[in-house]
Scaffold this active site. Structure first.
Site, PDB file in Angstrom:
ATOM      1  N   ARG A   1       1.350   5.021   1.961  1.00  0.00           N
ATOM      2  CA  ARG A   1       1.048   5.712   2.974  1.00  0.00           C
ATOM      3  C   ARG A   1       1.435   7.108   2.695  1.00  0.00           C
ATOM      4  NH1 ARG A   1       2.831   0.937   4.160  1.00  0.00           N
ATOM      5  NH2 ARG A   1       1.344  -0.529   5.560  1.00  0.00           N
TER       6      ARG A   1
ATOM      7  N   GLU B   1      14.983  -5.086   9.826  1.00  0.00           N
ATOM      8  CA  GLU B   1      13.678  -4.817   9.493  1.00  0.00           C
ATOM      9  C   GLU B   1      12.926  -5.501   8.419  1.00  0.00           C
ATOM     10  OE1 GLU B   1      10.956  -2.804   7.192  1.00  0.00           O
ATOM     11  OE2 GLU B   1      12.890  -2.827   6.305  1.00  0.00           O
ATOM     12  N   LEU B   2      11.820  -6.046   8.639  1.00  0.00           N
ATOM     13  CA  LEU B   2      10.860  -6.791   7.757  1.00  0.00           C
ATOM     14  C   LEU B   2       9.906  -6.068   7.010  1.00  0.00           C
ATOM     15  CD1 LEU B   2      10.604  -9.671   7.099  1.00  0.00           C
ATOM     16  CD2 LEU B   2       8.979 -10.150   8.797  1.00  0.00           C
TER      17      LEU B   2
ATOM     18  N   GLU C   1      17.246   1.711   2.452  1.00  0.00           N
ATOM     19  CA  GLU C   1      16.170   1.464   3.120  1.00  0.00           C
ATOM     20  C   GLU C   1      16.324   0.832   4.675  1.00  0.00           C
ATOM     21  OE1 GLU C   1      11.882  -1.325   3.024  1.00  0.00           O
ATOM     22  OE2 GLU C   1      13.303  -1.230   1.060  1.00  0.00           O
TER      23      GLU C   1
ATOM     24  N   SER D   1      10.949  -7.422   0.911  1.00  0.00           N
ATOM     25  CA  SER D   1      12.544  -7.426   1.417  1.00  0.00           C
ATOM     26  C   SER D   1      12.592  -7.418   2.673  1.00  0.00           C
ATOM     27  CB  SER D   1      13.218  -6.445   0.696  1.00  0.00           C
ATOM     28  OG  SER D   1      12.791  -5.052   1.135  1.00  0.00           O
ATOM     29  N   ALA D   2      13.729  -7.748   3.240  1.00  0.00           N
ATOM     30  CA  ALA D   2      14.190  -7.606   4.455  1.00  0.00           C
ATOM     31  C   ALA D   2      15.728  -7.348   4.828  1.00  0.00           C
ATOM     32  CB  ALA D   2      14.368  -8.956   5.560  1.00  0.00           C
ATOM     33  N   GLN D   3      15.851  -6.151   5.642  1.00  0.00           N
ATOM     34  CA  GLN D   3      17.077  -5.423   5.855  1.00  0.00           C
ATOM     35  C   GLN D   3      17.650  -5.779   6.914  1.00  0.00           C
ATOM     36  OE1 GLN D   3      15.248  -4.594   2.524  1.00  0.00           O
ATOM     37  NE2 GLN D   3      13.981  -3.694   4.254  1.00  0.00           N
TER      38      GLN D   3
ATOM     39  N   GLY E   1       0.819  -1.257   0.011  1.00  0.00           N
ATOM     40  CA  GLY E   1       0.035   0.132   0.024  1.00  0.00           C
ATOM     41  C   GLY E   1       0.843   1.001   0.134  1.00  0.00           C
TER      42      GLY E   1
END
Length: 275
Positions: free
Chosen positions: A73, A212-213, A185, A217-219, A71
């Protein structure tokens, strides 16, 4: 108060003027890192614009459009100044509106993607005083959802969004609507986490590493003085404090992609049940 000195390298200067990549020295990366999952990447986006706009005394409000995979924001915020090189968010004045689906859902008709921003911008016009519209920056940052889209189609989606943003009453430049790299990110998520924990602007050894999920992607990001490959090494300077960060992004490891992969596997005719 003088604005913070922010290092600029060509690879990041177009949109991330306070991030640069450079080799680091020696340090155990896990010494201070606490691996946590955070869901407030948008706060990092807000801080990014505040760090940039803190050089100017004319802009107190800021708008960030977080274009994620699930989405879009819009975040409206204001700052109360800068302390120790770190912007102070006025959390009570923050406002958020979310619209689904995300920009990556417009692959069949990319020219219509910009229309999804109209309602969000109208919301922002209500939250930002009219006298501040012309000096309030609006930026669109797309993440992994658009990173997985073919370059030509991705640019058509972004250009549709730029057309709408140009017509808004806010301050906008074309290069303020872009797809951010995954490693950056991760840096923004790290900024948000440590801002919330109160460790941003202090001793790098007292900061917290993050996992960070996102949706696609994950970081992973943390302070490290290890010798790192340039693509994973980032330098962030806030006030008189410099942070040497390791940041890596793993595409297709987000929770939405993982769920879709699981559903595909469960529906596969090749999957055999076992007793």
């Amino acid at each position: 108060m003088d604005a913070p000195k922010l290092p600029i390298r060509p690879s990041s200067a177009r949109f991330f003027p306070f991030i640069s990549r450079s080799p680091a020295s020696t340090h155990n990366p896990y010494r201070r890192g606490i691996w946590i999952s955070v869901c407030f990447l948008s706060v990092a986006f807000l801080l990014v614009c505040l760090v940039v706009s803190s050089r100017s005394s004319t802009s107190r409000f800021g708008i960030v459009i977080d274009a994620g995979s699930s989405g879009t924001r819009i975040h409206i915020f204001s700052s109360k100044g800068v302390r120790g090189g770190v912007p102070l968010l006025d959390l009570k004045s923050m406002a958020v509106m979310r619209k689904t689906p995300g920009l990556s859902s417009y692959l069949g008709d990319p020219e219509l993607s910009g229309e999804s921003l109209v309602e969000l911008l109208e919301f922002a016009k209500e939250k930002v005083p009219m006298d501040w519209h012309k000096v309030t920056e609006v930026r669109l940052m797309a993440t992994a959802g658009l990173r997985m889209v073919e370059v030509g189609l991705r640019e058509r989606i972004l250009e549709s969004c730029r057309r709408v943003l140009r017509l808004s009453s806010f301050q906008f430049k074309d290069d303020w609507a872009t797809v951010i790299p995954g490693s950056d990110e991760g840096v923004y998520a790290w900024v948000a986490a440590n801002y919330a924990l109160g460790t941003l602007g202090g001793d790098p050894e007292n900061t917290t590493g993050i996992l960070e999920l996102g949706g696609a992607s994950a970081q992973v990001t943390f302070v490290s003085n290890e010798a790192l490959p340039p693509e994973f090494s980032h330098v962030l300077t806030l006030g008189n404090t410099t942070y040497k960060l390791y940041s890596n992004s793993f595409l297709h490891f987000g929770q939405n992609v993982a769920h879709e992969s699981l559903q595909k596997m469960l529906n596969s005719s090749d999957l055999k049940s076992c007793k």
